[in-house]
Structures are given as C-alpha cells and as structure tokens.
Design an enzyme around this catalytic site. Structure first.
Site, PDB file in Angstrom:
ATOM      1  CB  SER A  76      -1.053  -8.146  -1.668  1.00 16.04           C
ATOM      2  OG  SER A  76      -2.015  -8.903  -0.634  1.00 16.04           O
TER       3      SER A  76
ATOM      4  CE  LYS B  39      -4.395  -1.535   0.434  1.00 19.03           C
ATOM      5  NZ  LYS B  39      -5.352  -0.894  -0.588  1.00 19.03           N
TER       6      LYS B  39
END
Length: 403
Positions: free
Chosen positions: A300, A51
């Site tokens: 991720s 992120k």
C-alpha cells in the site's frame, strides 16, 4: 452501497493522474508459501502511496462552491500528500494540519505537492481538532482518509487493475488501517468476481478491524502499539465496517517481527522499499493455508525515512538468521578470545563485532563475558556454530532471539 459503475467512474477520473504499475511476480514468496504470489506495488505510485486515488476521486466530485473554498485534512502521513497532490492537480486550495512533531521530510513533501501546512498540537488528535476548527471557520471541505464512499471508490480502482491483469486471481491480500483501502478493493473485486477471496491484514498491535468483527460493531481498541504506524488506527470507520462485514472473507494478523523479516526480503530479493504498513499483505502471504492459489499482495505504500530503513534492515537480518549475536563466559586468561575466533572461522562465521567485559559476571570472579556478533547464512548455520562452541565446552546465550 457502492456499485461497479462507481468504481469504473472513479477509474476514468484517475486516468492520467495515477501511475499504472503492473503486477510483479515473486518467485521467492511463491516458493516459501506454496502459492503463486504477485505484488501490486502502490509504493511506486505518485506520492508513494495508494492514497492519491481516493483523495482525487473525492475532491473531483465537489461542487463549484466547495472547490472555490478549498479542502482540508489532518494527517502526518500518506493521506496528507495524497490530498495535497489531488487538490493541486484539480486547481483547488488545500490545507493540511499536521502535528508539530511530524518529521521535517514529510512536512516538506506535503508542501511540495502544493498544500498549505499548519503545524498544531503534539499528536494526531490535536491536529484533527484544529482541522475541524479551521473547516468551520473557512468553510473548507474535510477530506476523510477512509470513512467516505467517494474515497473508498477511488481506492477500489486497484482491484479493477489487478483483475484486468490477472483475471483468474484466487485471493487478494490487503492491509487494513481505518478500512478505506480494503473496503474499496473487496467491494470492487467481489462485484467483478463473487468467488474471489479477499483477506485483510492488520498488525497484531493494532487489530481494530478484528476487534470490530468479533464485537459485531465498531469498537475502540485499548491501545495501538506497532511499527506499522500507517495502520495504527484504534477505530475503523463505521462506513468501512459495513463493507468489511459484507465483502471481506477473513482477517489475518501479522507481528512486528514478521514485518521486519519481510522488509529485508523485499529489499534483498525485489529491490523494493516499502513502509511497514505497506508490507502487511506481503508478510501474510506465507500464512495462507490454501496451496496452489494465485495470490495478489497489495503493497500500500513506501514512505519510510532513511534512519528507519537502516533499523529495519538490521532487525530483518537478525530475524532471518543472517546476523547472530551471542554471549558466553570465558576464563580470564590469555588466548581465550583467539580460541573462540578460531572456532568461528572453522564454522565459516564472519565476525562483525566482538566485545569482552570482566565486570559483568558477578557469580564467577575469574570469568569474563564475551559478546560476539557474526554474519551467518540462516538458522541452520547458527545451530552449527552453537554446536561447534558447545563441543569445545562453551555455553552460548543468544542475545536477540526473535523467534
């Protein structure tokens, strides 16, 4: 739409900001899948998630007035920490609105990256509404977690790194939540190599991208029910929808059981801890129909608390046939438990827990129920144990059949 130069520009901005992690070749996944599997470990990134890439790229492009006023976001997860770190590194004030029930460790982590945290409401929607209210009141810039092209460009820098290291990759597997990560990776990858295949992966219990593709437009799914909470999004972004429609070749769905099994495999074979959402692409590696291909699975994120780790390991052991829990009925007379223990010992099953209750079986007054948990070596071993007990006249009932 975004061009390759947008991704290259984002990559320059991220130099010295992100931690570059090379691909990890997975022998165990390669053997299981019939393909050559590589892992892109964004769970080892700063803030333990991808992120920060998108957040930093977005915030770095704000004008001076916007930077002076500061930024705001609503999140109970990785986006909060990504925005906080990006803003702090750029010398900008950040405010993150989180639901009151957000785990303390996530709140403290976000504060630790320099953000002012506002706790509001019971669920994410409440936090989002509060963030919008504060944005209007103070003139903050709202940093969206996925539905923003600057954010998408930042996330897409992952594809540049992957293809620089493995230029002949055939397939990239990418988790899908709101769609920001796959929008960036798919677009950048296809602009570099139009022949590469990009496959999205989402949880069966929150397949909002699949629903959108089937409907031909962005739709809200009725419910979101999955242990992959980071991708439990009911509606993908409208911007992301356009990129997914244009650049993503296929979407695969993964069950919670498959995630549990994958979690154990990653810890045991690679010593990597990843959150459930981050493991979607790894779980999907075994589901690829093509064989002999070079495949990259993007992990991720890795933000998962210790209690969840313990639970996932236990469930993963059960899913992979490493723990076998069963029940059977015994005559209520001396020596029965010793007999069962002997059969299990001869079958090389290590007893972890044993419990009996004479009040469970109401059909047969003189019987008692025995519940046993043993450590095993997989489904073949479980079958041998079951057969050994059956040969001695005992009918086994598997208690946690996850298949």
């Amino acid at each position: 739409m975004l061009k390759l130069e947008d991704f290259n520009e984002a990559r320059k901005k991220l130099e010295g900001v992100i931690t570059r992690r090379g691909l990890i070749h997975s022998e165990v996944l390669s053997e299981e899948s019939g393909n050559d599997i590589y892992l892109k470990p964004e769970n080892l990134q700063k803030t333990r998630s991808f992120k920060v890439r998108g957040s930093y790229n977005k915030i770095s492009k704000l004008n001076e007035e916007e930077k002076t006023k500061g930024v705001i976001a609503s999140s109970a997860g990785n986006h909060a920490q990504g925005v906080a770190l990006a803003a702090t590194q750029l010398g900008i004030k950040s405010t993150i609105v989180m639901p009151r029930l957000t785990p303390f460790i996530k709140v403290e982590a976000t504060k630790g990256y320099g953000a002012e945290v506002v706790l509001h409401g019971e669920v994410y929607d409440d936090a989002y509404k509060k963030a919008v209210e504060l944005q209007k009141e103070h003139g903050y810039t709202f940093i969206h977690p996925f539905n923003d092209e600057d954010v998408i460009a930042g996330q897409g820098t992952i594809a540049l790194e992957v293809l620089e290291e493995l230029p002949d990759a055939d397939i990239i597997l990418v988790p899908i939540g709101g769609g920001g990560l796959i929008s960036g990776i798919a677009t950048a990858a296809k602009l570099i190599n139009p022949n590469i295949k990009v496959i999205g992966v989402e949880p069966k219990g929150a397949a909002s991208a699949t629903a959108a593709m089937e409907a031909g437009k962005v739709v809200e799914i009725a419910e979101s029910n999955t242990i992959a909470d980071g991708t439990a999004v009911k509606t993908i972004g409208d911007i992301n929808y356009e990129y997914i429609k244009k650049y993503v070749d296929e979407i695969i769905k993964v069950s919670d059981y498959e995630l549990m099994e994958t979690f154990l495999l990653m810890v045991e074979k690679h010593k990597l801890v990843a959150e459930n959402s981050g493991l979607l692409s790894v779980a999907a590696a075994k589901k690829i129909k093509e064989k002999g291909k070079k495949i990259v699975s993007v992990i991720s994120g890795g933000n998962i608390d210790v209690l969840a780790i313990s639970s996932m390991l236990n469930k993963g052991l059960t899913q992979r046939g490493r723990i076998f829990s069963f029940a059977l009925n015994l005559p209520d007379k001396p020596g029965q438990i010793e007999t069962i223990a002997g059969i299990l010992a001869n079958a090389n099953a290590n007893i972890k827990k044993i419990d009996h209750n004479q009040f469970v079986n109401l059909d047969k007054f003189n019987d008692l129920e025995l519940r046993v948990t043993v450590e095993t070596n997989g489904e073949d071993h479980i079958n041998k144990i079951t057969e050994a007990l059956a040969e001695s006249g005992y009918k086994v009932r598997r208690l946690y059949n996850t298949h």
